[in-house]
Motif scaffolding. Structure first.
Motif, PDB file in Angstrom:
ATOM      1  N   LYS A 248      -8.609  -6.844   7.258  1.00  0.00           N
ATOM      2  CA  LYS A 248      -7.829  -5.692   7.708  1.00  0.00           C
ATOM      3  C   LYS A 248      -8.802  -4.552   7.933  1.00  0.00           C
ATOM      4  O   LYS A 248      -9.493  -4.120   7.003  1.00  0.00           O
ATOM      5  N   LYS A 249      -8.897  -4.110   9.184  1.00  0.00           N
ATOM      6  CA  LYS A 249      -9.762  -2.994   9.557  1.00  0.00           C
ATOM      7  C   LYS A 249     -11.203  -3.178   9.085  1.00  0.00           C
ATOM      8  O   LYS A 249     -11.828  -2.256   8.567  1.00  0.00           O
ATOM      9  N   GLY A 250     -11.709  -4.393   9.222  1.00  0.00           N
ATOM     10  CA  GLY A 250     -13.095  -4.648   8.877  1.00  0.00           C
ATOM     11  C   GLY A 250     -13.365  -4.857   7.400  1.00  0.00           C
ATOM     12  O   GLY A 250     -14.516  -4.827   6.968  1.00  0.00           O
ATOM     13  N   ARG A 251     -12.338  -5.103   6.641  1.00  0.00           N
ATOM     14  CA  ARG A 251     -12.475  -5.364   5.201  1.00  0.00           C
ATOM     15  C   ARG A 251     -11.804  -6.691   4.872  1.00  0.00           C
ATOM     16  O   ARG A 251     -10.798  -7.062   5.471  1.00  0.00           O
ATOM     17  N   PHE A 252     -12.354  -7.383   3.866  1.00  0.00           N
ATOM     18  CA  PHE A 252     -11.700  -8.591   3.377  1.00  0.00           C
ATOM     19  C   PHE A 252     -10.359  -8.217   2.765  1.00  0.00           C
ATOM     20  O   PHE A 252     -10.213  -7.156   2.151  1.00  0.00           O
ATOM     21  N   ALA A 253      -9.373  -9.097   2.926  1.00  0.00           N
ATOM     22  CA  ALA A 253      -8.041  -8.862   2.368  1.00  0.00           C
ATOM     23  C   ALA A 253      -7.489 -10.175   1.820  1.00  0.00           C
ATOM     24  O   ALA A 253      -7.325 -11.146   2.569  1.00  0.00           O
ATOM     25  N   TRP A 254      -7.196 -10.197   0.511  1.00  0.00           N
ATOM     26  CA  TRP A 254      -6.543 -11.355  -0.101  1.00  0.00           C
ATOM     27  C   TRP A 254      -5.092 -11.401   0.346  1.00  0.00           C
ATOM     28  O   TRP A 254      -4.526 -10.388   0.744  1.00  0.00           O
TER      29      TRP A 254
ATOM     30  N   ASP B  84     -12.083 -16.083  11.608  1.00  0.00           N
ATOM     31  CA  ASP B  84     -11.875 -15.779  13.023  1.00  0.00           C
ATOM     32  C   ASP B  84     -12.432 -14.412  13.403  1.00  0.00           C
ATOM     33  O   ASP B  84     -12.658 -14.145  14.578  1.00  0.00           O
ATOM     34  N   ASN B  85     -12.607 -13.538  12.425  1.00  0.00           N
ATOM     35  CA  ASN B  85     -13.077 -12.169  12.661  1.00  0.00           C
ATOM     36  C   ASN B  85     -14.392 -11.877  11.966  1.00  0.00           C
ATOM     37  O   ASN B  85     -14.697 -10.713  11.687  1.00  0.00           O
ATOM     38  N   ALA B  86     -15.154 -12.930  11.657  1.00  0.00           N
ATOM     39  CA  ALA B  86     -16.365 -12.761  10.844  1.00  0.00           C
ATOM     40  C   ALA B  86     -17.592 -13.360  11.519  1.00  0.00           C
ATOM     41  O   ALA B  86     -17.505 -14.354  12.233  1.00  0.00           O
ATOM     42  N   ALA B  87     -18.731 -12.743  11.257  1.00  0.00           N
ATOM     43  CA  ALA B  87     -20.031 -13.263  11.688  1.00  0.00           C
ATOM     44  C   ALA B  87     -20.977 -13.134  10.502  1.00  0.00           C
ATOM     45  O   ALA B  87     -20.753 -12.324   9.599  1.00  0.00           O
ATOM     46  N   GLY B  88     -22.019 -13.933  10.500  1.00  0.00           N
ATOM     47  CA  GLY B  88     -23.007 -13.836   9.428  1.00  0.00           C
ATOM     48  C   GLY B  88     -22.427 -14.115   8.054  1.00  0.00           C
ATOM     49  O   GLY B  88     -22.821 -13.498   7.068  1.00  0.00           O
TER      50      GLY B  88
ATOM     51  N   LEU C 165     -18.910 -13.447  -1.406  1.00  0.00           N
ATOM     52  CA  LEU C 165     -18.878 -13.803  -0.004  1.00  0.00           C
ATOM     53  C   LEU C 165     -19.198 -12.556   0.815  1.00  0.00           C
ATOM     54  O   LEU C 165     -18.538 -11.523   0.662  1.00  0.00           O
ATOM     55  N   HIS C 166     -20.225 -12.640   1.671  1.00  0.00           N
ATOM     56  CA  HIS C 166     -20.654 -11.532   2.528  1.00  0.00           C
ATOM     57  C   HIS C 166     -20.356 -11.891   3.978  1.00  0.00           C
ATOM     58  O   HIS C 166     -20.470 -13.056   4.360  1.00  0.00           O
ATOM     59  N   ALA C 167     -20.034 -10.895   4.804  1.00  0.00           N
ATOM     60  CA  ALA C 167     -19.841 -11.134   6.239  1.00  0.00           C
ATOM     61  C   ALA C 167     -19.829  -9.817   6.996  1.00  0.00           C
ATOM     62  O   ALA C 167     -19.564  -8.750   6.422  1.00  0.00           O
ATOM     63  N   GLN C 168     -20.099  -9.926   8.277  1.00  0.00           N
ATOM     64  CA  GLN C 168     -19.877  -8.834   9.222  1.00  0.00           C
ATOM     65  C   GLN C 168     -18.477  -9.063   9.784  1.00  0.00           C
ATOM     66  O   GLN C 168     -18.200 -10.122  10.357  1.00  0.00           O
ATOM     67  N   LEU C 169     -17.581  -8.097   9.602  1.00  0.00           N
ATOM     68  CA  LEU C 169     -16.184  -8.270   9.987  1.00  0.00           C
ATOM     69  C   LEU C 169     -15.800  -7.344  11.134  1.00  0.00           C
ATOM     70  O   LEU C 169     -16.180  -6.170  11.144  1.00  0.00           O
TER      71      LEU C 169
ATOM     72  N   GLY D  93     -13.596  -2.831  18.094  1.00  0.00           N
ATOM     73  CA  GLY D  93     -14.748  -3.317  18.838  1.00  0.00           C
ATOM     74  C   GLY D  93     -16.042  -3.259  18.060  1.00  0.00           C
ATOM     75  O   GLY D  93     -17.066  -3.723  18.509  1.00  0.00           O
ATOM     76  N   GLY D  94     -15.991  -2.707  16.868  1.00  0.00           N
ATOM     77  CA  GLY D  94     -17.174  -2.633  16.023  1.00  0.00           C
ATOM     78  C   GLY D  94     -17.139  -3.655  14.912  1.00  0.00           C
ATOM     79  O   GLY D  94     -16.177  -4.404  14.766  1.00  0.00           O
ATOM     80  N   CYS D  95     -18.212  -3.675  14.148  1.00  0.00           N
ATOM     81  CA  CYS D  95     -18.301  -4.570  12.994  1.00  0.00           C
ATOM     82  C   CYS D  95     -18.659  -3.769  11.758  1.00  0.00           C
ATOM     83  O   CYS D  95     -19.291  -2.723  11.846  1.00  0.00           O
ATOM     84  N   ARG D  96     -18.258  -4.279  10.639  1.00  0.00           N
ATOM     85  CA  ARG D  96     -18.534  -3.636   9.370  1.00  0.00           C
ATOM     86  C   ARG D  96     -18.918  -4.718   8.375  1.00  0.00           C
ATOM     87  O   ARG D  96     -18.278  -5.759   8.315  1.00  0.00           O
ATOM     88  N   GLU D  97     -19.959  -4.462   7.586  1.00  0.00           N
ATOM     89  CA  GLU D  97     -20.345  -5.412   6.551  1.00  0.00           C
ATOM     90  C   GLU D  97     -19.440  -5.222   5.345  1.00  0.00           C
ATOM     91  O   GLU D  97     -19.160  -4.099   4.927  1.00  0.00           O
TER      92      GLU D  97
END
Length: 109
Positions: free
Chosen positions: A43-49, A56-60, A74-78, A83-87
Motif C-alpha cells: 500500500k503506497k510503497g509499503r509492505f502490508a499484511w 507484483d509491485n516489487a523489485a530487488g 524481507l527487503h524490496a523496492q516497492l 510511478g516511483g519506488c520506495r525501499e
C-alpha cells in the motif's frame, strides 16, 4: 515465537515463496513452503499484511537473516502508486509461525 527460532535453511524462492525446514515438537524437521503473495501486499510503497500479491509491485526482493537472533527480514523496492519506488522491509517473524512443522500465516495486526 517467530518461525525462524525453530526452523533452518530459511529461503525465499521465486521472490515470494518462503521455504524452511521446520522443527516439530517431536524434534524432527519437515520441509514447508508458504506463498507470501497470499498474505502480504503493498500500500503506497509499503509492505502490508492481510493484503495480497506484493511481488507484483516489487523489485530487488531479498530475504536476509539479520541481527543477533537472525530475524527474517524481507527487503524490496516497492511501487508507490505514483510511478516511483520506495525501499521497504518487513519482519516475516511478526506474522508467520511454525505450527507443528508447517509455516503458517497468523493474523497479527
Amino acid at each position: 515465537m517467530g518461525f525462524h527460532k525453530s526452523s533452518m535453511d530459511i529461503q525465499l524462492k521465486n521472490n515470494h515463496v518462503l521455504s524452511a525446514y521446520c522443527r516439530r515438537p517431536t524434534g524432527e524437521a519437515t520441509y514447508s513452503e508458504l506463498d507470501l503473495n497470499r498474505f502480504l501486499g503493498t500500500k503506497k510503497g509499503r509492505f502490508a499484511w492481510s493484503a495480497e500479491n506484493f511481488a507484483d509491485n516489487a523489485a530487488g526482493v531479498d530475504l536476509r537473516l539479520e541481527g543477533p537472533t537472525h530475524e527474517p527480514i524481507l527487503h524490496a523496492q516497492l511501487n508507490d502508486g505514483t510511478g516511483g519506488c520506495r525501499e521497504d522491509k518487513v519482519n516475516l517473524a511478526d506474522c508467520i509461525k511454525n505450527e507443528d512443522g508447517h509455516l503458517r500465516y497468523m493474523d497479527c495486526f
